[in-house]
Design a protein around this motif. Sequence first.
Motif, PDB file in Angstrom:
ATOM      1  N   SER A 115       2.054   0.782   3.902  1.00  0.00           N
ATOM      2  CA  SER A 115       1.683   0.612   2.491  1.00  0.00           C
ATOM      3  C   SER A 115       0.907   1.814   1.944  1.00  0.00           C
ATOM      4  O   SER A 115       0.063   2.390   2.630  1.00  0.00           O
ATOM      5  CB  SER A 115       0.795  -0.635   2.379  1.00  0.00           C
ATOM      6  OG  SER A 115       0.114  -0.631   1.151  1.00  0.00           O
ATOM      7  N   CYS A 117      -0.864   1.312  -0.888  1.00  0.00           N
ATOM      8  CA  CYS A 117      -1.867   0.687  -1.754  1.00  0.00           C
ATOM      9  C   CYS A 117      -3.222   1.360  -1.518  1.00  0.00           C
ATOM     10  O   CYS A 117      -3.664   1.530  -0.384  1.00  0.00           O
ATOM     11  CB  CYS A 117      -1.965  -0.812  -1.435  1.00  0.00           C
ATOM     12  SG  CYS A 117      -3.325  -1.613  -2.296  1.00  0.00           S
ATOM     13  N   TYR A 119      -6.176   0.348  -1.928  1.00  0.00           N
ATOM     14  CA  TYR A 119      -7.177  -0.493  -1.258  1.00  0.00           C
ATOM     15  C   TYR A 119      -6.882  -0.528   0.256  1.00  0.00           C
ATOM     16  O   TYR A 119      -7.794  -0.446   1.071  1.00  0.00           O
ATOM     17  CB  TYR A 119      -7.174  -1.910  -1.840  1.00  0.00           C
ATOM     18  CG  TYR A 119      -7.542  -1.944  -3.312  1.00  0.00           C
ATOM     19  CD1 TYR A 119      -8.865  -1.737  -3.710  1.00  0.00           C
ATOM     20  CD2 TYR A 119      -6.581  -2.167  -4.293  1.00  0.00           C
ATOM     21  CE1 TYR A 119      -9.221  -1.761  -5.053  1.00  0.00           C
ATOM     22  CE2 TYR A 119      -6.924  -2.197  -5.637  1.00  0.00           C
ATOM     23  CZ  TYR A 119      -8.238  -1.992  -6.011  1.00  0.00           C
ATOM     24  OH  TYR A 119      -8.581  -2.016  -7.342  1.00  0.00           O
ATOM     25  N   TYR A 120      -5.618  -0.638   0.592  1.00  0.00           N
ATOM     26  CA  TYR A 120      -5.234  -0.617   2.013  1.00  0.00           C
ATOM     27  C   TYR A 120      -5.647   0.713   2.648  1.00  0.00           C
ATOM     28  O   TYR A 120      -6.111   0.770   3.784  1.00  0.00           O
ATOM     29  CB  TYR A 120      -3.708  -0.817   2.131  1.00  0.00           C
ATOM     30  CG  TYR A 120      -3.175  -0.578   3.516  1.00  0.00           C
ATOM     31  CD1 TYR A 120      -3.248  -1.571   4.494  1.00  0.00           C
ATOM     32  CD2 TYR A 120      -2.614   0.657   3.864  1.00  0.00           C
ATOM     33  CE1 TYR A 120      -2.775  -1.343   5.780  1.00  0.00           C
ATOM     34  CE2 TYR A 120      -2.149   0.897   5.143  1.00  0.00           C
ATOM     35  CZ  TYR A 120      -2.225  -0.111   6.092  1.00  0.00           C
ATOM     36  OH  TYR A 120      -1.761   0.129   7.365  1.00  0.00           O
ATOM     37  N   CYS A 127      -8.671  -5.346   3.219  1.00  0.00           N
ATOM     38  CA  CYS A 127      -7.947  -6.279   2.353  1.00  0.00           C
ATOM     39  C   CYS A 127      -7.071  -7.190   3.212  1.00  0.00           C
ATOM     40  O   CYS A 127      -7.030  -7.070   4.427  1.00  0.00           O
ATOM     41  CB  CYS A 127      -7.114  -5.507   1.339  1.00  0.00           C
ATOM     42  SG  CYS A 127      -5.683  -4.729   2.091  1.00  0.00           S
ATOM     43  N   LEU A 128      -6.334  -8.071   2.520  1.00  0.00           N
ATOM     44  CA  LEU A 128      -5.452  -9.032   3.193  1.00  0.00           C
ATOM     45  C   LEU A 128      -4.518  -8.353   4.190  1.00  0.00           C
ATOM     46  O   LEU A 128      -4.320  -8.836   5.310  1.00  0.00           O
ATOM     47  CB  LEU A 128      -4.622  -9.689   2.083  1.00  0.00           C
ATOM     48  CG  LEU A 128      -4.152 -11.111   2.221  1.00  0.00           C
ATOM     49  CD1 LEU A 128      -5.279 -12.027   2.607  1.00  0.00           C
ATOM     50  CD2 LEU A 128      -3.551 -11.554   0.879  1.00  0.00           C
ATOM     51  N   LYS A 129      -3.955  -7.236   3.794  1.00  0.00           N
ATOM     52  CA  LYS A 129      -2.980  -6.556   4.667  1.00  0.00           C
ATOM     53  C   LYS A 129      -3.634  -6.003   5.935  1.00  0.00           C
ATOM     54  O   LYS A 129      -2.959  -5.780   6.930  1.00  0.00           O
ATOM     55  CB  LYS A 129      -2.286  -5.426   3.902  1.00  0.00           C
ATOM     56  CG  LYS A 129      -0.986  -5.028   4.508  1.00  0.00           C
ATOM     57  CD  LYS A 129      -0.097  -4.250   3.564  1.00  0.00           C
ATOM     58  CE  LYS A 129       1.360  -4.485   3.810  1.00  0.00           C
ATOM     59  NZ  LYS A 129       1.847  -5.820   3.503  1.00  0.00           N
ATOM     60  N   CYS A 135      -6.899  -9.949  -1.580  1.00  0.00           N
ATOM     61  CA  CYS A 135      -6.094  -8.860  -2.123  1.00  0.00           C
ATOM     62  C   CYS A 135      -6.878  -8.291  -3.299  1.00  0.00           C
ATOM     63  O   CYS A 135      -7.008  -8.954  -4.325  1.00  0.00           O
ATOM     64  CB  CYS A 135      -4.726  -9.352  -2.583  1.00  0.00           C
ATOM     65  SG  CYS A 135      -3.848  -8.075  -3.523  1.00  0.00           S
ATOM     66  N   TYR A 136      -7.406  -7.086  -3.125  1.00  0.00           N
ATOM     67  CA  TYR A 136      -8.218  -6.478  -4.188  1.00  0.00           C
ATOM     68  C   TYR A 136      -7.371  -6.045  -5.381  1.00  0.00           C
ATOM     69  O   TYR A 136      -7.864  -5.925  -6.498  1.00  0.00           O
ATOM     70  CB  TYR A 136      -8.978  -5.267  -3.639  1.00  0.00           C
ATOM     71  CG  TYR A 136      -9.944  -5.641  -2.543  1.00  0.00           C
ATOM     72  CD1 TYR A 136     -11.122  -6.304  -2.839  1.00  0.00           C
ATOM     73  CD2 TYR A 136      -9.649  -5.346  -1.214  1.00  0.00           C
ATOM     74  CE1 TYR A 136     -12.003  -6.665  -1.830  1.00  0.00           C
ATOM     75  CE2 TYR A 136     -10.528  -5.710  -0.196  1.00  0.00           C
ATOM     76  CZ  TYR A 136     -11.701  -6.369  -0.516  1.00  0.00           C
ATOM     77  OH  TYR A 136     -12.561  -6.736   0.481  1.00  0.00           O
ATOM     78  N   ALA A 137      -6.103  -5.793  -5.132  1.00  0.00           N
ATOM     79  CA  ALA A 137      -5.253  -5.251  -6.212  1.00  0.00           C
ATOM     80  C   ALA A 137      -4.901  -6.312  -7.259  1.00  0.00           C
ATOM     81  O   ALA A 137      -4.750  -5.993  -8.436  1.00  0.00           O
ATOM     82  CB  ALA A 137      -3.977  -4.672  -5.621  1.00  0.00           C
ATOM     83  N   HIS A 145       1.594  -1.345  -8.395  1.00  0.00           N
ATOM     84  CA  HIS A 145       1.952  -2.457  -7.519  1.00  0.00           C
ATOM     85  C   HIS A 145       3.222  -3.189  -7.955  1.00  0.00           C
ATOM     86  O   HIS A 145       3.883  -2.801  -8.913  1.00  0.00           O
ATOM     87  CB  HIS A 145       0.746  -3.392  -7.373  1.00  0.00           C
ATOM     88  CG  HIS A 145      -0.357  -2.746  -6.577  1.00  0.00           C
ATOM     89  ND1 HIS A 145      -1.159  -1.760  -7.105  1.00  0.00           N
ATOM     90  CD2 HIS A 145      -0.750  -2.901  -5.293  1.00  0.00           C
ATOM     91  CE1 HIS A 145      -2.006  -1.349  -6.180  1.00  0.00           C
ATOM     92  NE2 HIS A 145      -1.779  -2.034  -5.080  1.00  0.00           N
ATOM     93  N   CYS A 153       0.078 -10.436  -1.121  1.00  0.00           N
ATOM     94  CA  CYS A 153      -0.001  -8.958  -1.135  1.00  0.00           C
ATOM     95  C   CYS A 153       1.062  -8.420  -2.095  1.00  0.00           C
ATOM     96  O   CYS A 153       2.225  -8.808  -2.027  1.00  0.00           O
ATOM     97  CB  CYS A 153       0.236  -8.400   0.267  1.00  0.00           C
ATOM     98  SG  CYS A 153       0.426  -6.606   0.282  1.00  0.00           S
ATOM     99  N   ILE A 154       0.645  -7.523  -2.968  1.00  0.00           N
ATOM    100  CA  ILE A 154       1.587  -6.999  -3.972  1.00  0.00           C
ATOM    101  C   ILE A 154       1.847  -5.504  -3.773  1.00  0.00           C
ATOM    102  O   ILE A 154       2.250  -4.799  -4.689  1.00  0.00           O
ATOM    103  CB  ILE A 154       1.054  -7.260  -5.403  1.00  0.00           C
ATOM    104  CG1 ILE A 154      -0.422  -6.852  -5.493  1.00  0.00           C
ATOM    105  CG2 ILE A 154       1.286  -8.712  -5.805  1.00  0.00           C
ATOM    106  CD1 ILE A 154      -0.953  -6.784  -6.907  1.00  0.00           C
ATOM    107  N   SER A 155       1.609  -5.050  -2.548  1.00  0.00           N
ATOM    108  CA  SER A 155       1.884  -3.645  -2.245  1.00  0.00           C
ATOM    109  C   SER A 155       3.397  -3.442  -2.148  1.00  0.00           C
ATOM    110  O   SER A 155       4.066  -4.148  -1.391  1.00  0.00           O
ATOM    111  CB  SER A 155       1.212  -3.299  -0.914  1.00  0.00           C
ATOM    112  OG  SER A 155       1.593  -2.012  -0.518  1.00  0.00           O
TER     113      SER A 155
END
Length: 318
Positions: A115, A117, A119-120, A127-129, A135-137, A145, A153-155
């Motif tokens: 990813s 992303c 935040y990742y 984050c969640l991933k 999920c911060y996004a 995203h 997760c929307i990455s």
Amino acid sequence: MNNFEYARALSVDGAIQLSTSESRFLAGGIDLVGEMKEYIISPKRVIDLKTIPDLDRIDTSSGTWKLGANVTIAEIAKNPQIIATLPGLAEAASEVGSPQIRNVATLGGNLAQHSRCWYYRHRDLRCLKRGGSTCYAREGENKYHSLFSGNPCISPAVSNLAVILAALDARVNVRRGDTEQTLTIRELYSDAWNNPLAHNSLQQGDLIVHVEIPTQKNRSTYLQVSEKSEFDWALVSCAAAGRNTGGQWADITVFLGAVAPIPYRVDSPLLEGGELSKDAIESIAGSIASKATPLAHNGYKVPIAQALVRRALARIVT
Ligand SMILES: Cc1cc2nc3c(=O)[nH]c(=O)nc-3n(C[C@H](O)[C@H](O)[C@H](O)COP(=O)(O)OP(=O)(O)OC[C@H]3O[C@@H](n4cnc5c(N)ncnc54)[C@H](O)[C@@H]3O)c2cc1C
Ligand code: SF4
């Protein structure tokens, strides 16, 4: 980064034998080394795949072409047979990053990249991933995203090659322990649709050996829109491929990139065959809006996706 063992694999079997629950495969290193430097991953052993002979071959001797996992993206972009027969693949490769990245990055690494992303990629966030709980996004900065996702997760999947290879019905040959698996591009990414932890469906120790690409589809194209012309990922990308015989269309497939955790298939009965009129193309592009779930900052991707679908289909039918 943390210390790690470095091992050179001299064969596919050797790479599998060297693999442990805490090892990672290294190809061009563009993605892997970045993650290691940011402490996102800290493998105990790094297994270099570049030393495996024959994984850098492009075999065009039959109707289904075979591209080894170590073929570089630059080689795909400049190969005269690929440019003539699978132009969409060459176009997608030539849009990856920058010349320096394309010279080093490989087909296998591009498909298995993680990813992007922000935040990742932030070393201090979990984050969640990365196994955290948020999920911060979703409620944060989600400009880059997904418009579609089957999990929190929307990455989005950002591999250019995955999008065109999906449109070309390619299959990915993967070594899993002693067994060989042949996955469609959809299967290679399907886990990322449902599982926030997954970047793709590869399991620890799975090795992409080669990609098989049928050449029956005689028209293909790849388009993308990015913020910068070089050194950048697509905001949205689109690949279309099909078979034209005497003005009649068959097997048309259209995929979008950077809008979902998987290459996202644009489905429509109008793509099933026959003639592809201007009205049909308009209706296919129009259908994307009702299926998308834009967030606070990524709604601009919907009209871009629609424009790219229109342009990609117009390109292959004219
Ligand atoms: C500034 C910048 C811009 C970029 N722009 C784009 C872009 O526009 N489009 C795009 O598609 N990409 C883009 N990228 C991403 C880049 O293309 C990928 O990072 C690169 O293709 C990864 O290939 P690699 O050979 O360096 O892989 P590596 O970094 O060596 O590996 C990447 C991952 O794949 C795994 N891996 C590698 N080979 C295999 C294999 N054979 N089997 C199983 N797993 C394997 C590794 O363990 C690792 O997890 C960009 C990168 C940068 C830094
Ligand atoms: S989109 Fe995915 S990778 Fe990004 S913050 Fe959310 S869970 Fe993490």
